[in-house]
Design a protein around this motif. Structure first.
Motif, PDB file in Angstrom:
ATOM      1  N   UNK A 155      48.897  87.754  13.880  1.00 36.63           N
ATOM      2  CA  UNK A 155      50.217  87.230  14.832  1.00 36.63           C
ATOM      3  C   UNK A 155      49.600  86.708  15.972  1.00 36.63           C
ATOM      4  N   UNK A 156      48.663  87.286  16.590  1.00 38.25           N
ATOM      5  CA  UNK A 156      48.039  86.301  17.550  1.00 38.25           C
ATOM      6  C   UNK A 156      47.391  85.247  17.301  1.00 38.25           C
ATOM      7  N   UNK A 157      46.665  85.293  15.935  1.00 38.05           N
ATOM      8  CA  UNK A 157      46.220  83.873  15.615  1.00 38.05           C
ATOM      9  C   UNK A 157      47.586  82.725  15.521  1.00 38.05           C
ATOM     10  N   UNK A 158      48.553  83.181  14.867  1.00 39.66           N
ATOM     11  CA  UNK A 158      49.752  82.191  14.635  1.00 39.66           C
ATOM     12  C   UNK A 158      50.100  81.713  15.969  1.00 39.66           C
ATOM     13  N   UNK A 159      50.053  82.522  17.001  1.00 40.67           N
ATOM     14  CA  UNK A 159      50.492  81.854  18.538  1.00 40.67           C
ATOM     15  C   UNK A 159      49.582  81.116  18.836  1.00 40.67           C
ATOM     16  N   UNK A 160      48.305  81.241  18.701  1.00 41.22           N
ATOM     17  CA  UNK A 160      47.077  80.384  19.326  1.00 41.22           C
ATOM     18  C   UNK A 160      47.364  79.081  18.520  1.00 41.22           C
ATOM     19  N   UNK A 161      47.646  79.183  17.132  1.00 44.70           N
ATOM     20  CA  UNK A 161      47.933  77.919  16.698  1.00 44.70           C
ATOM     21  C   UNK A 161      49.129  77.146  16.996  1.00 44.70           C
ATOM     22  N   UNK A 162      50.108  77.732  17.526  1.00 45.61           N
ATOM     23  CA  UNK A 162      51.441  77.031  17.987  1.00 45.61           C
ATOM     24  C   UNK A 162      50.868  76.221  19.359  1.00 45.61           C
ATOM     25  N   UNK A 163      49.888  76.997  20.230  1.00 48.28           N
ATOM     26  CA  UNK A 163      49.600  76.370  21.261  1.00 48.28           C
ATOM     27  C   UNK A 163      48.240  75.611  21.418  1.00 48.28           C
ATOM     28  N   UNK A 164      47.764  75.290  20.080  1.00 50.79           N
ATOM     29  CA  UNK A 164      46.356  74.531  20.108  1.00 50.79           C
ATOM     30  C   UNK A 164      46.445  73.497  20.628  1.00 50.79           C
ATOM     31  N   UNK A 165      47.464  72.670  20.352  1.00 51.21           N
ATOM     32  CA  UNK A 165      47.507  71.284  21.275  1.00 51.21           C
ATOM     33  C   UNK A 165      47.232  71.305  22.931  1.00 51.21           C
ATOM     34  N   UNK A 166      48.112  72.282  23.190  1.00 47.20           N
ATOM     35  CA  UNK A 166      48.107  72.498  24.592  1.00 47.20           C
ATOM     36  C   UNK A 166      46.475  73.238  25.363  1.00 47.20           C
ATOM     37  N   UNK A 167      46.321  74.053  24.395  1.00 48.15           N
ATOM     38  CA  UNK A 167      44.802  74.690  24.608  1.00 48.15           C
ATOM     39  C   UNK A 167      43.921  73.669  25.001  1.00 48.15           C
ATOM     40  N   UNK A 168      43.650  72.723  23.834  1.00 49.71           N
ATOM     41  CA  UNK A 168      42.652  71.619  23.738  1.00 49.71           C
ATOM     42  C   UNK A 168      42.925  70.793  24.900  1.00 49.71           C
ATOM     43  N   UNK A 169      43.929  70.400  25.423  1.00 52.90           N
ATOM     44  CA  UNK A 169      44.377  69.582  26.429  1.00 52.90           C
ATOM     45  C   UNK A 169      43.852  70.276  27.714  1.00 52.90           C
ATOM     46  N   UNK A 170      44.107  71.438  28.071  1.00 51.81           N
ATOM     47  CA  UNK A 170      43.828  72.324  28.970  1.00 51.81           C
ATOM     48  C   UNK A 170      42.077  72.377  29.229  1.00 51.81           C
ATOM     49  N   UNK A 171      41.548  72.600  28.033  1.00 50.78           N
ATOM     50  CA  UNK A 171      40.320  72.796  28.073  1.00 50.78           C
ATOM     51  C   UNK A 171      39.793  71.551  28.522  1.00 50.78           C
ATOM     52  N   UNK A 172      39.950  70.445  28.312  1.00 50.29           N
ATOM     53  CA  UNK A 172      39.496  69.090  28.710  1.00 50.29           C
ATOM     54  C   UNK A 172      39.394  69.027  30.213  1.00 50.29           C
ATOM     55  N   UNK A 173      40.920  69.469  30.623  1.00 51.40           N
ATOM     56  CA  UNK A 173      40.946  69.358  32.099  1.00 51.40           C
ATOM     57  C   UNK A 173      40.205  70.273  32.829  1.00 51.40           C
ATOM     58  N   UNK A 174      40.056  71.671  32.383  1.00 57.37           N
ATOM     59  CA  UNK A 174      39.269  72.625  32.981  1.00 57.37           C
ATOM     60  C   UNK A 174      37.753  72.312  33.066  1.00 57.37           C
ATOM     61  N   UNK A 175      37.304  71.711  32.121  1.00 59.17           N
ATOM     62  CA  UNK A 175      35.850  71.299  32.019  1.00 59.17           C
ATOM     63  C   UNK A 175      35.710  70.035  33.120  1.00 59.17           C
ATOM     64  N   UNK A 176      36.600  69.269  33.180  1.00 58.58           N
ATOM     65  CA  UNK A 176      36.474  68.098  34.429  1.00 58.58           C
ATOM     66  C   UNK A 176      36.522  68.891  35.618  1.00 58.58           C
ATOM     67  N   UNK A 177      37.170  69.852  36.038  1.00 58.36           N
ATOM     68  CA  UNK A 177      37.668  70.536  37.105  1.00 58.36           C
ATOM     69  C   UNK A 177      36.300  71.237  37.695  1.00 58.36           C
ATOM     70  N   UNK A 178      35.671  72.170  36.497  1.00 65.60           N
ATOM     71  CA  UNK A 178      34.482  72.765  36.672  1.00 65.60           C
ATOM     72  C   UNK A 178      33.328  71.851  37.098  1.00 65.60           C
ATOM     73  N   UNK A 179      33.284  70.623  36.242  1.00 70.19           N
ATOM     74  CA  UNK A 179      32.238  69.741  36.801  1.00 70.19           C
ATOM     75  C   UNK A 179      32.379  69.523  38.112  1.00 70.19           C
ATOM     76  N   UNK A 180      33.557  68.942  38.708  1.00 73.80           N
ATOM     77  CA  UNK A 180      33.678  68.761  39.983  1.00 73.80           C
ATOM     78  C   UNK A 180      33.360  69.671  41.073  1.00 73.80           C
TER      79      UNK A 180
END
Length: 784
Positions: free
Chosen positions: A254-279
């Protein structure tokens, strides 16, 4: 940028330090791949975001994103229907929860006080994933185990398991304590084999204990037997454990299914958070090396103020000023070996690369760097044994590559230009290479030992000599860069101080041409004159600052004495009034008594005599300076905006409206009141702004006081009264922080302002302006 040039300038070592400052897995990867950018708009944006991150860390402390992980593989498996493990889900939760961490920090800061536009824009791209993070963390603990609360069914199964385990242990404990079996046991303990509870029984008693043998010791002397009494219980326990495994698997699904539903948002957030951590990593690195965010330009201009090499320990590095790109497009640095020429060369190149990567540089405010399309360097002895190249050949190979690659927006750094071959030919080649680079329009810094290049730099327009200072007394370099003065070899002087006979030195000098001797003498004289001038300038500057400080101290003491005298006068006036008032009350009592006597003895006392007696008592009251000043002030015209003293309150206020010819509305603090003219004493009018003299940006209004006071262009004695009045108004308005803008200049105004603030009773603390607040040109004051 050319990777070889980046290694030559040790850019990779700066990147290693940057990686250490990143807190997330993906941030470290981004730091490892950071490259200088030749695009002006991109560099400006990177530097601005770094400056904002410095402000963020200064105001909020550290913002760690260590929970952010590279979850791309997990997201891909979730998308295709795979089952994520509890550990993978925890990594997803860490990344998902970072969205809330970042947003809460920025939302907790007032956008008017700390705008941080780029960081807010970046955080605005984050998708809402905090609920997913809470769901996962509610089902999986920090160790990666699914919790009992993950589902009611799992909680029920685990309660049954614990109860059954307790029952089995109780049964086995009774078995162990039974006197019949104690001699048969190898050890009175309960253990497990093949996930079933067993007891260790000696080999010779195998037949005496009914049950199932699951294992034996290595020596064969001990058998691990499951007694018949607990076989059914162990069977039931195993069934419950299988139910537990199925329920855990269902929950993870069930948790994996919820992750799959949010996969695009999580991927987008990962890119933003990586930029922020570099800054944020860039900001931390800047703080570590006490760096600043420099200005940048597209005009090929470099101005470094007290710049240090970032890889040399701060206590050992000698700061230097470097200016290049306007009147002079090339600097030729001469001086002794190990004197700091190569370090200066590397400092200029490395700081240029750092700025174009959005990194702070170890220099002082007002440093400025150009944005170059390429930074090329030929530094050090790069002799190649594999290619069978000599030192000269290696240098020339690099120079050929540089000449082929450079353009008009390049920075070229050449160390020991023309070295490694015949001096005459080497000097000629060096001049020719410099001419080619200058004709291309590049900015260039070169080091050399050749006198011919010193003369070339002196005669060639756009080229300036510089040298690294050498202390002949201590026979050691000072590492200071002296612009405008060519360096000396100092060979003769050093030899003399080391004990070489004078006749040998003179014989060596005779081998030099008269022109070479005159050049060395001229350079020596110039160097000595410069040292003397700098020493005198430092002494004069110290005396000037001392005189200014003394003058300011005297003025402050005079003001303090004036205030003390006024306090004493006021105290005396109050004391005199008290004495007179007491006398009047006593006189009134006497007169009342006299009247009473007169009523009791009519005809003996006359009323007019009583009035005359009272008049004499009233005339005995001395006039005070206050009364005189009130009479003088009563004729002064009061206007809206004037500062006045309300005598009935003993408080200062400001006239905000005129209600009649002799009646005004006055604001005292947060109170507004109607006051007659006779109760007002004029104290001052609002300062006027001069449109053509950069005057104060503060103007007193009844409804507005600005949070900053511009003092630029003022003398110290002019600024102090303005500051005193402004702080009073700011306190009445309700400000707890204000900014005094005094500029940098010689520092005299800043010194005077801060000495005054040290003595002001309502100043809690003050500090220099930070990044984005004006730096050393502004003092930020906290009021109490």
């Amino acid at each position: 940028m050319d990777p070889q040039m980046l290694r030559t300038l040790e850019y990779d070592r700066i990147i290693d330090q940057l990686i250490q400052q990143a807190t997330s897995e993906t941030g470290k990867k981004a730091a490892a791949g950071l490259q200088p950018s030749p695009r002006g708009d991109e560099v400006q944006r990177m530097l601005q975001s770094t400056a904002e991150a410095i402000d963020l860390l200064r105001l909020k402390g550290n913002l760690s994103l260590e929970a952010v992980s590279d979850i791309h593989p997990a997201l891909q498996r979730a998308r295709i229907g795979g089952l994520l493990t509890s550990v993978e889900l925890l990594r997803v939760a860490g990344t998902a929860g970072a969205e809330e961490t970042v947003c809460s920090v920025l939302e907790g800061m007032d956008p008017d006080e700390t705008p941080l536009p780029l960081l807010r824009e970046l955080s605005g791209q984050l998708k809402e994933t905090r609920i997913l993070a809470r769901t996962i963390r509610g089902a999986i603990d920090e160790d990666g185990a699914v919790t009992d609360d993950a589902s009611p069914e799992l909680g029920r199964i685990r309660r049954n398991i614990r109860q059954l385990q307790g029952a089995i242990r109780t049964t086995l404990d009774e078995f162990l304590r039974h006197s019949q079996y104690q001699k048969m046991l190898q050890d009175p303990i309960i253990t497990q084999r093949n996930d079933r509870y067993v007891i260790p029984v000696k080999q010779e008693y195998r037949g005496a204990v009914r049950g199932i043998v699951h294992d034996q010791s290595a020596s064969g002397q001990t058998l691990f037997i499951e007694p018949q009494a607990v076989v059914n219980q162990n069977n039931r326990l195993r069934e419950l454990e299988l139910e537990e495994e199925r329920e855990v698997e269902r929950i993870l699904g069930e948790l994996t299914a919820e992750v799959a539903d949010k996969a695009d948002d999580l991927e987008s957030n990962l890119s933003v958070l990586t930029q922020l951590d570099l800054i944020l990593a860039k900001a931390r690195l800047g703080k570590r090396m006490k760096g600043i965010v420099p200005g940048v330009n597209m005009d090929g201009f470099i101005r470094l103020k007290r710049a240090r090499h970032p890889l040399i320990p701060m206590k050992e590095a000698v700061p230097n000023d470097v200016e290049l790109g306007r009147e002079q497009r090339a600097i030729v640095i001469t001086g002794p070996n190990t004197g700091g020429k190569t370090v200066t060369l590397k400092t200029v190149g490395l700081l240029a690369l750092m700025a174009q990567s959005g990194l702070p540089i170890p220099a002082e405010e007002e440093s400025d760097l150009a944005i170059f399309t390429g930074v090329y360097a030929d530094i050090g002895d790069e002799q190649s044994i594999e290619q069978n190249l000599s030192t000269f050949s290696s240098h020339m190979t690099n120079i050929v590559h540089i000449l082929d690659s450079m353009d008009e927006n390049s920075l070229v750094l050449l160390d020991e230009l023309g070295a490694g071959t015949d001096p005459t030919e080497g000097a000629a080649l060096a001049i020719s290479v410099l001419e080619r680079v200058l004709e291309q329009g590049c900015r260039v810094v070169a080091t050399t030992h050749y006198n011919e290049l010193k003369l070339y730099a002196h005669a060639r327009e756009g080229v300036i000599n510089a040298s690294v200072e050498f202390d002949v007394e201590s026979l050691s370099p000072t590492y200071r860069l002296l612009t405008g003065v060519p360096g000396r070899s100092n060979a003769f002087e050093i030899s003399r101080r080391l004990g070489l006979p004078e006749e040998v030195i003179q014989a060596a000098k005779s081998q030099l041409s008269s022109e070479e001797n005159r050049l060395e003498e001229m350079i020596g004289a110039l160097s000595e004159d410069r040292r003397r001038a700098e020493k005198e300038r430092r002494e004069a500057e110290a005396l000037r600052q001392q005189a200014e400080a003394l003058l300011q101290d005297l003025k402050l003491k005079m003001e303090s004495w004036d205030r003390e005298k006024e306090r004493i006068r006021e105290s005396a006036r109050r004391e005199a009034k008290t004495i007179v008032s007491r006398a009047k009350r006593e006189a009134d009592a006497v007169l009342e008594q006299l009247r009473r006597w007169a009523r009791e003895r009519p005809g003996e006392l006359k009323e007019h005599r009583l009035i005359e007696a009272k008049k004499r008592l009233e005339d005995a009251e001395p006039e005070t300076p206050t009364a005189q000043s009130v009479d003088r002030e009563s004729t002064r015209q009061i206007r809206v905006g004037d500062e006045v003293l309300v005598r009935t309150l003993g408080q200062k206020g400001q006239v905000i409206d005129q209600l009649g010819e002799r009646e005004f509305q006055v604001q005292v603090g947060i109170m507004k009141m109607k006051v007659g003219r006779e109760q007002l004493e004029w104290k001052g009018s609002p300062p006027q702004e001069s449109p053509d003299k950069g005057g104060t940006s503060y103007r007193r209004r009844s409804d507005q006081v600005r949070p900053e006071l511009d003092l630029r262009g003022r003398m110290v004695e002019e600024a102090i009264p303005e500051i005193d009045k402004y702080l009073d108004d700011a306190l009445l308005t309700g400000f707890d922080h204000v900014s005094l803008i005094h500029g940098k200049g010689t520092g005299a105004l800043r010194t005077g302002v801060r000495k005054f603030l040290d003595q002001h009773p309502r100043v809690k603390s003050y500090r220099s302006g930070g990044q984005g607040e004006g730096g050393l040109g502004v003092t930020v004051v906290e009021l109490s």
